[in-house]
Design an enzyme around this catalytic site. Structure first.
Site, mmCIF file in Angstrom:
data_model
loop_
_atom_site.group_PDB
_atom_site.id
_atom_site.type_symbol
_atom_site.label_atom_id
_atom_site.label_comp_id
_atom_site.label_asym_id
_atom_site.label_seq_id
_atom_site.Cartn_x
_atom_site.Cartn_y
_atom_site.Cartn_z
ATOM 1 N N GLU A 258 5.686 -3.369 1.376
ATOM 2 C CA GLU A 258 5.839 -3.047 -0.043
ATOM 3 C C GLU A 258 5.037 -1.768 -0.287
ATOM 4 O O GLU A 258 3.834 -1.804 -0.527
ATOM 5 C CB GLU A 258 5.314 -4.194 -0.916
ATOM 6 C CG GLU A 258 6.036 -5.506 -0.708
ATOM 7 C CD GLU A 258 7.445 -5.516 -1.275
ATOM 8 O OE1 GLU A 258 7.846 -4.503 -1.903
ATOM 9 O OE2 GLU A 258 8.159 -6.517 -1.099
ATOM 10 N N VAL B 16 0.120 4.108 4.901
ATOM 11 C CA VAL B 16 -0.466 2.864 5.395
ATOM 12 C C VAL B 16 0.617 1.979 6.009
ATOM 13 O O VAL B 16 0.451 1.412 7.092
ATOM 14 C CB VAL B 16 -1.191 2.127 4.253
ATOM 15 C CG1 VAL B 16 -1.542 0.695 4.659
ATOM 16 C CG2 VAL B 16 -2.456 2.867 3.845
ATOM 17 N N GLY B 17 1.751 1.872 5.324
ATOM 18 C CA GLY B 17 2.837 1.040 5.822
ATOM 19 C C GLY B 17 3.445 1.558 7.104
ATOM 20 O O GLY B 17 3.805 0.777 7.995
ATOM 21 N N GLY C 287 0.825 -1.207 0.000
ATOM 22 C CA GLY C 287 0.000 0.000 0.000
ATOM 23 C C GLY C 287 0.854 1.249 0.000
ATOM 24 O O GLY C 287 2.045 1.222 -0.329
ATOM 25 N N SER C 288 0.257 2.334 0.409
ATOM 26 C CA SER C 288 0.958 3.612 0.435
ATOM 27 C C SER C 288 1.961 3.656 1.591
ATOM 28 O O SER C 288 1.904 2.845 2.521
ATOM 29 C CB SER C 288 -0.045 4.755 0.598
ATOM 30 O OG SER C 288 -0.623 4.717 1.894
ATOM 31 N N CYS D 247 3.143 0.293 -8.469
ATOM 32 C CA CYS D 247 4.174 0.835 -7.581
ATOM 33 C C CYS D 247 5.490 0.983 -8.323
ATOM 34 O O CYS D 247 6.346 1.778 -7.928
ATOM 35 C CB CYS D 247 4.329 -0.037 -6.348
ATOM 36 S SG CYS D 247 4.621 -1.779 -6.694
#
Length: 510
Positions: free
Chosen positions: A262, A244-245, A240-241, A296
């Site tokens: 990731e 989020v990470g 995710g973004s 990504c």
């Protein structure tokens, strides 16, 4: 739609499954899944409640206790059957990927092929979960290390690769002896449900226990937070973004869990004066506009030597002018829609910010309307002149916007520009100069997890470990030795002699 029926998708679907059984309490409302292709309602999905989540999580933890004892090659046989089942539904599942995400049909089919490929990789891996033996400093001692199953693995996947990235994690985790708990993107739950139904048939055919593969569809605040805080999950993989990470990593670290992150990319291609432009231009265009810029690994910055900049810009403007935008189900089109109207707003904001910060649009920038564009999710890919330090260039916008940036002097100056962002996922250089190639791949070259020569930044193969550095998160998934992240390492010492020598020459006598 017959396609949905063939994959087990009905008009209203339950959002929680422990393998064969499906259940949702219905207290959290439902998701409406709208296709970005034409704005049609595909189906609805009931969101999971805390009770639904706990049922799936509890069963994943219970089933792990028996699954970890199954010999790894037998676990691999189950994955082999999953791969065969995916082959049988490749066309229908790939088409659903396209309907739900808006990516081209070729990319939808390719995503399912990637799932099949990782199944094959995992089957071979099931007989290669190697440890190693080291030389002990003590007489008549053996020193070695081995890998054991870790536990239930949480998987949070993103909309742009709704099933492939899940398979990178789940198939490797399965042969490693782990169970899985999958939270798909709320934007693309139907492909996840279709895969879960396929898994259910394999589970049923092999008389496997419930809880081996678990699915929980729901909001980040309800299901996502439950998953992050769940002490029964020693590992959570998050795609995710960066925001989020960052949230996930902080929560998981506080409970001493592991995370595979990731996250965002801000990928660049460096174009040397010694590049073969006939080879470079098609790669640049695909890397920038493939999946409508929603990978990504999408190329977001093109760093071009000033000596060839005018020629490159002219060629790219012509190439962008020839792009066909429209339904991704029509294989003559190059670019489909963004995932949602919210994504279109992000695109609009990035274009405005670029102009405000001193950049210049040289192609594109319009939202497309009219026949064929009724969903409101179609935009023109953008070519823009910019400088690397602009705030809008420093961030990742999930849209087909390519920033043209110039450099002068040696290739080390282009590399410095490429590295001067907080993300570190994918990178590429086009050059026929061996020195430039080797410098780019050296310790003082690209600081990304992926570094390519004479190919674009996107389209990674499953055989290599996938992931990036810096704010991309440092995680590795898929091939190479990424499997070690799904297991626990154990160092073993065996004394087969009659004496008890101590390490470091320590003497202890009673």
């Amino acid at each position: 739609m017959k396609l949905l029926e063939d994959l087990g998708i009905i008009s209203r679907n339950q959002g929680a499954s422990t393998g064969v059984d499906w259940q949702t309490t219905g207290t959290e409302g439902s998701l409406e899944v709208i296709s970005p292709i034409d704005g049609r309602l595909l189906a609805t999905v009931d969101r999971c409640s805390k009770k639904d989540y706990l049922q799936c999580s509890t069963l994943a933890a219970q089933t792990f206790k028996s699954w970890r004892a199954v010999p790894a090659p037998k676990r691999g046989e189950i994955v082999r059957q999953i791969g065969e089942a995916l082959r049988r539904v490749k066309t229908s599942l790939g088409t659903l990927v396209t309907w739900e995400t808006g990516k081209s049909l070729q990319e939808g089919l390719g995503e399912v092929q990637e799932m099949i490929d990782i199944c094959e990789f995992a089957v071979g891996l099931s007989r290669q979960l190697y440890g190693r033996t080291m030389s002990s400093e003590r007489v008549e001692h053996r020193l070695y290390e081995q890998y054991h199953p870790l536990g239930p693995v949480g998987i949070i996947s993103a909309f742009n690769f709704p099933v492939a990235v899940w398979s990178w994690n789940a198939m490797i985790a399965t042969v490693c002896g782990d169970t899985t708990l999958w939270k798909p993107s709320s934007r693309t739950p139907l492909t996840a449900i279709a895969v879960q139904r396929l898994l259910g048939r394999v589970i049923d055919d092999n008389h496997l226990p419930e809880g081996l593969f678990n699915l929980v569809v729901g909001s980040g605040t309800m299901v996502g937070e439950q998953l992050l805080h769940d002490h029964r999950l020693p590992l959570v993989s998050i795609t995710g973004s960066t925001n989020v990470g960052r949230r996930g990593a902080e929560v998981i670290a506080r409970r001493f869990g592991r995370s595979i992150l990731e996250l965002g990319g801000n990928n660049a291609i460096i174009l040397s004066p010694r590049a073969d432009l006939a080879r470079a231009i098609p790669a640049i265009v695909f890397s920038a506009v493939g999946t409508a810029g929603q990978r990504c690994t999408t190329t977001r910055r093109l760093i071009v030597h000033k000596q060839i900049y005018t020629q490159v810009k002219k060629t790219l403007v012509a190439a962008y002018g020839s792009l066909r935008i429209g339904s991704p189900l029509d294989q003559t089109n190059h670019v489909g829609p963004l995932i949602s109207k919210e994504a279109v707003k992000d695109y609009e904001k990035a274009v405005r910010d670029l102009k405000d910060q001193g950049g210049r649009i040289v192609f594109g920038g319009r939202i497309l309307e009219g026949q064929g564009f009724e969903s409101g999710c179609y935009v023109e890919p953008v070519l823009a002149e910019a400088e690397n330090h602009y705030p809008v260039v420093q961030q990742e916008t999930f849209a087909p916007i390519l920033y043209l940036i110039t450099y002068e002097g040696g290739i080390e100056n282009g590399i410095a520009l490429q590295n001067n962002v907080v993300q570190g996922l994918s990178s590429s250089i086009f050059t026929d100069d061996v020195r430039e190639t080797e410098l780019f791949l050296s310790p003082v070259g690209s600081d990304c997890g992926i570094a390519n020569v004479n190919i674009g930044t996107s389209g990674a193969e499953i055989g290599g470990a996938f992931g990036g550095e810096k704010e991309t998160g440092g995680g590795r998934e898929s091939g190479s030795d990424a499997w070690k992240g799904y297991m626990r390492r154990q160092t073993n010492t065996i004394n087969y002699g009659l004496e008890l020598p101590l390490a470091q020459g320590i003497v202890f006598e009673l």
